[in-house]
Motif scaffolding. Structure first.
Motif, PDB file in Angstrom:
ATOM      1  N   VAL A   1      57.296  27.125   7.942  1.00 21.27           N
ATOM      2  CA  VAL A   1      56.379  27.692   8.929  1.00 21.27           C
ATOM      3  C   VAL A   1      55.955  29.075   8.462  1.00 21.27           C
ATOM      4  N   CYS A   2      54.700  29.397   8.684  1.00 22.37           N
ATOM      5  CA  CYS A   2      54.173  30.733   8.381  1.00 22.37           C
ATOM      6  C   CYS A   2      53.765  31.381   9.697  1.00 22.37           C
ATOM      7  N   TYR A   3      54.382  32.518  10.014  1.00 21.36           N
ATOM      8  CA  TYR A   3      53.999  33.275  11.192  1.00 21.36           C
ATOM      9  C   TYR A   3      52.990  34.338  10.782  1.00 21.36           C
ATOM     10  N   VAL A   4      51.817  34.297  11.367  1.00 17.28           N
ATOM     11  CA  VAL A   4      50.792  35.314  11.102  1.00 17.28           C
ATOM     12  C   VAL A   4      50.846  36.331  12.230  1.00 17.28           C
ATOM     13  N   TYR A   5      51.238  37.551  11.887  1.00 19.23           N
ATOM     14  CA  TYR A   5      51.365  38.606  12.896  1.00 19.23           C
ATOM     15  C   TYR A   5      50.091  39.442  12.922  1.00 19.23           C
ATOM     16  N   LEU A   6      49.393  39.400  14.062  1.00 20.32           N
ATOM     17  CA  LEU A   6      48.145  40.135  14.240  1.00 20.32           C
ATOM     18  C   LEU A   6      48.418  41.344  15.128  1.00 20.32           C
TER      19      LEU A   6
ATOM     20  N   TRP B   1      54.099  39.374  19.735  1.00 20.16           N
ATOM     21  CA  TRP B   1      54.738  38.190  19.163  1.00 20.16           C
ATOM     22  C   TRP B   1      54.675  36.958  20.069  1.00 20.16           C
ATOM     23  N   THR B   2      53.744  36.941  21.007  1.00 17.85           N
ATOM     24  CA  THR B   2      53.493  35.720  21.770  1.00 17.85           C
ATOM     25  C   THR B   2      52.513  34.854  20.979  1.00 17.85           C
ATOM     26  N   LEU B   3      52.607  33.547  21.176  1.00 16.54           N
ATOM     27  CA  LEU B   3      51.815  32.608  20.389  1.00 16.54           C
ATOM     28  C   LEU B   3      50.355  32.585  20.844  1.00 16.54           C
ATOM     29  N   ILE B   4      49.462  32.722  19.879  1.00 19.43           N
ATOM     30  CA  ILE B   4      48.026  32.565  20.132  1.00 19.43           C
ATOM     31  C   ILE B   4      47.623  31.114  19.926  1.00 19.43           C
ATOM     32  N   GLY B   5      48.089  30.520  18.841  1.00 22.68           N
ATOM     33  CA  GLY B   5      47.767  29.127  18.540  1.00 22.68           C
ATOM     34  C   GLY B   5      48.099  28.819  17.095  1.00 22.68           C
ATOM     35  N   SER B   6      47.978  27.566  16.722  1.00 23.89           N
ATOM     36  CA  SER B   6      48.274  27.134  15.357  1.00 23.89           C
ATOM     37  C   SER B   6      46.990  27.055  14.528  1.00 23.89           C
ATOM     38  N   LYS B   7      47.156  26.984  13.227  1.00 25.68           N
ATOM     39  CA  LYS B   7      46.002  26.822  12.338  1.00 25.68           C
ATOM     40  C   LYS B   7      45.236  25.559  12.681  1.00 25.68           C
ATOM     41  N   TYR B   8      45.947  24.496  12.986  1.00 24.56           N
ATOM     42  CA  TYR B   8      45.291  23.233  13.317  1.00 24.56           C
ATOM     43  C   TYR B   8      44.459  23.386  14.585  1.00 24.56           C
TER      44      TYR B   8
ATOM     45  N   LEU C   1      44.003  35.323   2.419  1.00 24.80           N
ATOM     46  CA  LEU C   1      43.269  34.068   2.251  1.00 24.80           C
ATOM     47  C   LEU C   1      44.210  32.941   1.837  1.00 24.80           C
ATOM     48  N   GLN C   2      45.031  33.175   0.799  1.00 22.53           N
ATOM     49  CA  GLN C   2      45.970  32.132   0.380  1.00 22.53           C
ATOM     50  C   GLN C   2      47.031  31.883   1.441  1.00 22.53           C
ATOM     51  N   GLU C   3      47.343  32.915   2.222  1.00 21.53           N
ATOM     52  CA  GLU C   3      48.340  32.769   3.280  1.00 21.53           C
ATOM     53  C   GLU C   3      47.815  31.925   4.437  1.00 21.53           C
ATOM     54  N   LEU C   4      46.487  31.839   4.548  1.00 20.33           N
ATOM     55  CA  LEU C   4      45.858  30.948   5.520  1.00 20.33           C
ATOM     56  C   LEU C   4      45.815  29.518   5.006  1.00 20.33           C
ATOM     57  N   ILE C   5      45.496  29.350   3.721  1.00 14.12           N
ATOM     58  CA  ILE C   5      45.229  28.020   3.174  1.00 14.12           C
ATOM     59  C   ILE C   5      46.488  27.276   2.753  1.00 14.12           C
ATOM     60  N   ALA C   6      47.437  27.967   2.134  1.00 12.81           N
ATOM     61  CA  ALA C   6      48.566  27.282   1.497  1.00 12.81           C
ATOM     62  C   ALA C   6      49.545  26.610   2.461  1.00 12.81           C
ATOM     63  N   PRO C   7      50.018  27.272   3.534  1.00 13.90           N
ATOM     64  CA  PRO C   7      51.056  26.651   4.371  1.00 13.90           C
ATOM     65  C   PRO C   7      50.494  25.521   5.240  1.00 13.90           C
ATOM     66  N   LYS C   8      51.307  24.528   5.486  1.00 12.93           N
ATOM     67  CA  LYS C   8      50.885  23.439   6.375  1.00 12.93           C
ATOM     68  C   LYS C   8      50.968  23.853   7.834  1.00 12.93           C
ATOM     69  N   THR C   9      52.014  24.580   8.172  1.00 11.73           N
ATOM     70  CA  THR C   9      52.195  25.023   9.556  1.00 11.73           C
ATOM     71  C   THR C   9      52.007  26.535   9.625  1.00 11.73           C
ATOM     72  N   VAL C  10      50.959  26.955  10.309  1.00 14.02           N
ATOM     73  CA  VAL C  10      50.658  28.373  10.474  1.00 14.02           C
ATOM     74  C   VAL C  10      50.543  28.665  11.968  1.00 14.02           C
ATOM     75  N   LEU C  11      51.317  29.628  12.429  1.00 13.84           N
ATOM     76  CA  LEU C  11      51.300  30.023  13.842  1.00 13.84           C
ATOM     77  C   LEU C  11      50.826  31.467  13.940  1.00 13.84           C
ATOM     78  N   PHE C  12      49.769  31.693  14.709  1.00 13.91           N
ATOM     79  CA  PHE C  12      49.220  33.030  14.887  1.00 13.91           C
ATOM     80  C   PHE C  12      49.884  33.694  16.098  1.00 13.91           C
ATOM     81  N   MET C  13      50.394  34.909  15.863  1.00 15.04           N
ATOM     82  CA  MET C  13      51.120  35.637  16.901  1.00 15.04           C
ATOM     83  C   MET C  13      50.366  36.917  17.266  1.00 15.04           C
ATOM     84  N   ALA C  14      50.327  37.216  18.572  1.00 20.37           N
ATOM     85  CA  ALA C  14      49.686  38.436  19.054  1.00 20.37           C
ATOM     86  C   ALA C  14      50.586  39.639  18.781  1.00 20.37           C
TER      87      ALA C  14
END
Length: 356
Positions: A113-118, A158-165, A142-155
């Motif tokens: 899983v890749c957690y994207v911290y915004l 650290w609350t969940l915004i949504g997944s890449k899918y 850019l590669q951190e967006l494309i490479a992982p299968k599971t990407v979770l965007f965090m506000a």
């Protein structure tokens, strides 16, 4: 590959990212101007024992709040190990830094899983703030967006915004990366070189060399990193792509004008040839030159002609054989092209034609 224990923030080395017990979580983020943790900064066995004499019994409190929160989130989700680019690379070692940069895409690709911290997106309805986050403007992400299968965007909290899918449509609008690539319905290697370059064309890096280095994984390239080489890094990247690929869209950079016939293609190519005399060879000086090529395709099964390629070869070779054997000609002259340097003029205009 160095990983952080999610329980203690201690670093441990693993020989193979595919052999991590239970897998690992990975962090994607934008570096803070006030500084970040480093390889030397995370807790070691000594500092962990020292933590017992502080107000906190949690050794993770010795590191930055961002990495601490990341480790706690990963542990909550069942991961014993986690990776962050700030403190899991010994940047004092040039050999280790080069290995990490060449392996970065794979690290993200193999993560569970890749957690994207915004940090700049507050919790709650995010509206336009998600699209306006600095994270979308940085080269390395850019590669951190494309490479992982599971990407979770965090506000920011650290609350969940949504997944890449789930956010794929919005991400395509912001990042220009097609939904089918984001959802793994299409392999990134099936996208033309020019189109992949276009995804990075509006992104920025702190070091000019990183403009090239952050694209290694996107093109399956491995090569030494030489900080201090400046724009030469992007020339070297293109030379490596040229060496391993017959996709001639590599030289389809610049502004775009469509054409509708072979006659117009040749006319414009001849007109452009004189303008191109100031350009010694085909390579683009910066990745931003590809910003108009998100939809440039390359298909060996049909005649896809780019007059920008035609005109550049015409200027160099005074030959039109490019029309019938562009791939062959490219490979026959690429040895000379490998010595290339472009002038720092604005890129010339590109003309496209697609014939059945």
């Amino acid at each position: 590959m160095w990983l952080l224990s999610t329980a203690t923030a201690e670093l441990k080395f693993f020989n193979d990212p595919e052999a991590i017990p239970g897998g690992y979580a990975i962090l994607s983020h934008v570096w803070l101007s006030e500084g970040e943790d480093t390889f030397q900064a995370p807790s070691t066995p000594t500092t962990v024992s020292e933590a017992k004499t502080t107000d906190s019994d949690d050794p993770r409190d010795l590191i930055s709040p961002k990495v601490c929160a990341f480790l706690k989130l990963a542990q909550r989700d069942g991961y014993e190990w986690a990776w962050s680019d700030t403190c899991c690379i010994d940047k004092a070692s040039s050999a280790e830094l080069t290995e990490a940069i060449n392996s970065m895409f794979r690290y993200y690709q193999l993560s569970d899983v890749c957690y994207v911290y915004l940090a700049d997106v507050p919790p709650g309805p995010f509206g336009k703030l998600f699209a306006q986050s600095r994270w979308h403007t940085r080269g390395w992400t850019l590669q951190e967006l494309i490479a992982p299968k599971t990407v979770l965007f965090m506000a920011a909290d650290w609350t969940l915004i949504g997944s890449k899918y789930e956010l794929a449509d919005e991400l395509e609008r912001v990042a220009k990366v097609p939904v089918e690539v984001l959802r793994f319905d299409k392999d990134v290697a099936e996208v033309s070189v020019a189109a992949r370059m276009s995804w990075a064309a509006r992104r920025k890096t702190t070091r000019v060399e990183d403009e090239a280095y952050c694209l290694f994984g996107l093109f399956g390239i491995n090569m030494p990193t030489l900080y201090g080489e400046g724009q030469n890094a992007f020339y070297r990247l293109q030379q490596e792509i040229m060496r391993t690929s017959i996709d001639t869209s590599l030289v389809a950079w610049g502004t775009v004008t469509p054409v509708s016939s072979v006659e117009e293609l040749l006319r414009r190519a001849r007109m452009a040839a004189g303008h191109l005399q100031g350009y010694e060879f085909l390579l683009a000086p910066r990745v931003e030159c590809y910003r108009y090529h998100a939809y440039t395709e390359f298909d060996e099964s049909r005649r896809f002609l780019c007059a920008q390629e035609v005109s550049r070869f015409f200027a160099l070779t005074q030959s039109i054989c490019i029309l019938t054997s562009i791939g062959t000609l490219l490979h026959s002259v690429k040895t000379d092209l490998a010595k290339s340097r472009l002038s720092k003029q604005s890129p010339p205009m590109a003309f496209y034609a697609c014939f059945p």
